[in-house]
Design an enzyme around this catalytic site. Structure first.
Site, mmCIF file in Angstrom:
data_model
loop_
_atom_site.group_PDB
_atom_site.id
_atom_site.type_symbol
_atom_site.label_atom_id
_atom_site.label_comp_id
_atom_site.label_asym_id
_atom_site.label_seq_id
_atom_site.Cartn_x
_atom_site.Cartn_y
_atom_site.Cartn_z
ATOM 1 N NE ARG A 253 -17.926 -179.810 14.091
ATOM 2 C CZ ARG A 253 -17.334 -178.687 14.805
ATOM 3 N NH1 ARG A 253 -17.291 -179.124 16.124
ATOM 4 N NH2 ARG A 253 -17.343 -177.716 14.158
ATOM 5 C CB ILE B 59 -20.182 -175.102 17.165
ATOM 6 C CG1 ILE B 59 -19.639 -176.614 17.397
ATOM 7 C CG2 ILE B 59 -20.202 -174.937 15.594
ATOM 8 C CD1 ILE B 59 -20.612 -177.719 17.013
ATOM 9 C CB SER B 60 -14.975 -174.598 19.227
ATOM 10 O OG SER B 60 -15.298 -174.014 20.400
ATOM 11 C CD GLN B 61 -9.789 -175.251 14.144
ATOM 12 O OE1 GLN B 61 -9.623 -174.661 14.901
ATOM 13 N NE2 GLN B 61 -8.856 -175.786 13.045
#
Ligand code: SAH
Length: 231
Positions: free
Chosen positions: A55, A81-83
């Site tokens: 990530r 960018i999503s959790q």
């Protein structure tokens, strides 16, 4: 003299690189244990993918230290960018497995596409902001993902040439599920999308196609950036 400095810089980089990668792998393991498994994600392939995908290589240097935080992060152009938990949750809900074909609307950094590509055969992903599409495409190629195809465009219309899809994942919020996406869903296919008002809480909706009919289930409340439309 310059050669000596250069030599030391190179040596330090070579020695430090694996240590950094090891440190990030540790952070990733911690993220998976505390944010993913502790919050109920059970699908082994989803967990394996979250442990594997780096990530920290999907965020800018500015956010490197926060790459494994329990939160979304800015990726430029007012997008995020999503959790990590949300990525894992949506992935698990699509019931990914080998042999399946997925469509993602909202490539963003390419992280969600990479997680899916670790599990399914092919991921088609559409991004409306050309700069983000290019950045994600370059990044995914650099990381060796040959089963992800990125295109610039408005994902509202889906990607007819490659339909039907076993999985459709929309990572931007709209006030309804686009009909073309429902049409491009395969029999027993699963679509997941946040539906609701812009810049507020939305509801994740799971749509499953059974004997040609769409069955919808309302899931958790989430907050996504809006699904944009090209004029
Ligand atoms: N899945 C991404 C995060 C998504 S953020 C990741 O893993 O990083 C939402 C993204 O959807 C943004 O990049 C935004 O530009 C894109 N987007 C918004 N509307 C869109 C549309 N109609 N078609 C395709 N992409 C869209």
């Amino acid at each position: 003299m310059n050669h000596i400095i250069l030599f030391w810089c190179l040596l330090i980089t070579i020695i430090a690189y694996p240590q950094n990668e090891e440190r990030f792998a540790e952070m990733r393991k911690d993220m998976v244990n505390k944010q993913i498994i502790a919050n109920g994600i059970r699908n082994p392939q989803t967990i394996k993918a979250m442990l594997k995908v780096p990530r920290h290589l999907f965020v800018s240097k500015e956010y490197l230290k926060r790459a494994y935080d329990d939160s979304p992060l800015p990726i430029g152009y007012n997008q995020t960018i999503s959790q990590p938990f949300i990525v894992a949750y949506m992935t698990e809900l699509t019931r990914p497995s080998r042999g399946k074909k997925a469509l993602e609307i909202g490539t963003g950094s390419g992280y969600q596409a990479a997680i899916l590509a670790e599990i399914v055969d092919t991921v088609y992903t559409i991004e409306i902001i050309p700069e983000l599409a290019k950045e994600a495409s370059d990044r995914l190629l650099r990381l060796g993902y040959k089963n992800i195809i990125v295109k610039t465009g408005d994902g509202y219309a889906g990607w007819k040439e490659h339909a039907p899809f076993d999985i459709i994942i929309v990572t931007a919020a709209g006030d309804h599920i686009p009909q073309p996406l429902l049409d491009q869903l395969a029999e027993n296919g699963r679509l997941i999308m946040p539906v609701g008002p812009q810049w507020s809480a939305q509801q994740l909706i799971l749509a499953v196609k059974k004997k040609g009919k769409i069955e919808q289930t309302k899931l958790a409340m989430v907050r996504f950036v809006p699904l944009l439309r090209s004029q």
